[in-house]
Motif scaffolding. Structure first.
Motif, PDB file in Angstrom:
ATOM      1  N   UNK A 212       0.850  -1.186   0.000  1.00  8.35           N
ATOM      2  CA  UNK A 212       0.000   0.000   0.000  1.00  8.35           C
ATOM      3  C   UNK A 212       0.880   1.228   0.000  1.00  8.35           C
ATOM      4  N   UNK A 213       0.676   2.110   0.970  1.00  5.57           N
ATOM      5  CA  UNK A 213       1.518   3.295   1.106  1.00  5.57           C
ATOM      6  C   UNK A 213       2.627   3.094   2.129  1.00  5.57           C
TER       7      UNK A 213
ATOM      8  N   UNK B 255       1.529  13.963   6.385  1.00  3.47           N
ATOM      9  CA  UNK B 255       0.191  14.107   5.795  1.00  3.47           C
ATOM     10  C   UNK B 255      -0.410  12.776   5.331  1.00  3.47           C
ATOM     11  N   UNK B 256       0.240  11.646   5.662  1.00  4.07           N
ATOM     12  CA  UNK B 256      -0.283  10.353   5.247  1.00  4.07           C
ATOM     13  C   UNK B 256      -1.577  10.026   6.002  1.00  4.07           C
ATOM     14  N   UNK B 257      -2.580   9.602   5.264  1.00  4.42           N
ATOM     15  CA  UNK B 257      -3.846   9.161   5.849  1.00  4.42           C
ATOM     16  C   UNK B 257      -3.939   7.659   5.636  1.00  4.42           C
ATOM     17  N   UNK B 258      -4.071   6.916   6.724  1.00  2.00           N
ATOM     18  CA  UNK B 258      -4.143   5.457   6.640  1.00  2.00           C
ATOM     19  C   UNK B 258      -5.611   5.050   6.621  1.00  2.00           C
ATOM     20  N   UNK B 259      -6.054   4.389   5.537  1.00  2.00           N
ATOM     21  CA  UNK B 259      -7.458   3.977   5.485  1.00  2.00           C
ATOM     22  C   UNK B 259      -7.740   2.888   6.517  1.00  2.00           C
ATOM     23  N   UNK B 260      -8.884   2.969   7.130  1.00  2.80           N
ATOM     24  CA  UNK B 260      -9.287   1.967   8.123  1.00  2.80           C
ATOM     25  C   UNK B 260     -10.646   1.405   7.737  1.00  2.80           C
TER      26      UNK B 260
ATOM     27  N   UNK C 143      -1.617  -9.553   1.578  1.00  5.13           N
ATOM     28  CA  UNK C 143      -1.457  -9.147   0.175  1.00  5.13           C
ATOM     29  C   UNK C 143      -1.051 -10.327  -0.698  1.00  5.13           C
ATOM     30  N   UNK C 144      -0.258 -11.239  -0.144  1.00  4.27           N
ATOM     31  CA  UNK C 144       0.190 -12.398  -0.904  1.00  4.27           C
ATOM     32  C   UNK C 144      -0.231 -13.670  -0.206  1.00  4.27           C
ATOM     33  N   UNK C 145      -0.151 -14.780  -0.920  1.00  2.79           N
ATOM     34  CA  UNK C 145      -0.494 -16.087  -0.385  1.00  2.79           C
ATOM     35  C   UNK C 145       0.573 -16.489   0.637  1.00  2.79           C
ATOM     36  N   UNK C 146       0.158 -16.748   1.871  1.00  2.00           N
ATOM     37  CA  UNK C 146       1.096 -17.104   2.928  1.00  2.00           C
ATOM     38  C   UNK C 146       1.023 -18.577   3.298  1.00  2.00           C
ATOM     39  N   UNK C 147       0.463 -19.408   2.401  1.00  3.05           N
ATOM     40  CA  UNK C 147       0.335 -20.828   2.664  1.00  3.05           C
ATOM     41  C   UNK C 147       1.669 -21.518   2.913  1.00  3.05           C
TER      42      UNK C 147
END
Length: 134
Positions: A73-74, A111-116, A127-131
């Motif tokens: 993400x950011x 100024x970063x806004x973290x989406x919740x 984000x990725x397959x952790x199997x």
């Protein structure tokens, strides 16, 4: 898929800077010599990094990508392999410099806004397959 390769024999390690223009390498010579460290070899059981900035070599002949960058993400993540609880690696001035540089580089801009999500918590979806970790 290969198996994780590691051992704590205390071999000499050379950490080579392979991306000298990256801010995390600021003030670091072309190579950091570590008298004794735990060895982590390839393959690493991590996702493919977005960038690799350090490569380590041990006197036994093993190598590994030892300074990896991941963008999520950011956010920015830095994986750095040198260090072990029984070897004084984390007391070396060059390692301190790398860690200071990494903390400065990873710091979010003011100024970063973290989406919740609704409850104010970050989404827990990988984000990725952790199997492979099972």
């Amino acid at each position: 898929m290969g198996a994780l390769s590691y051992h704590a024999k205390g071999e000499k390690e050379k950490v080579w800077v392979i991306n000298p223009g990256h801010p995390i390498t600021y003030g670091i010579n072309e190579c950091i010599e570590i008298p004794a460290d735990e060895m982590y070899g390839e393959p690493q059981l991590t996702p493919e990094p977005d960038q690799t900035i350090f490569l380590s070599w041990w006197e036994g002949g093993d190598v590994c990508r030892s300074g990896n960058i991941f963008y999520r993400g950011r956010g920015k993540l830095f994986q750095f392999t040198p260090g072990h609880e029984t070897f004084p690696v984390l007391y070396q001035k060059e390692i301190h410099q790398v860690l200071r540089n990494a903390a400065k580089w990873m710091a979010p801009s003011p100024d970063m806004i973290i989406p919740t999500t609704g409850g104010g918590h970050l989404c827990g979806d990988a984000r990725e397959n952790l199997d492979h970790r099972l």
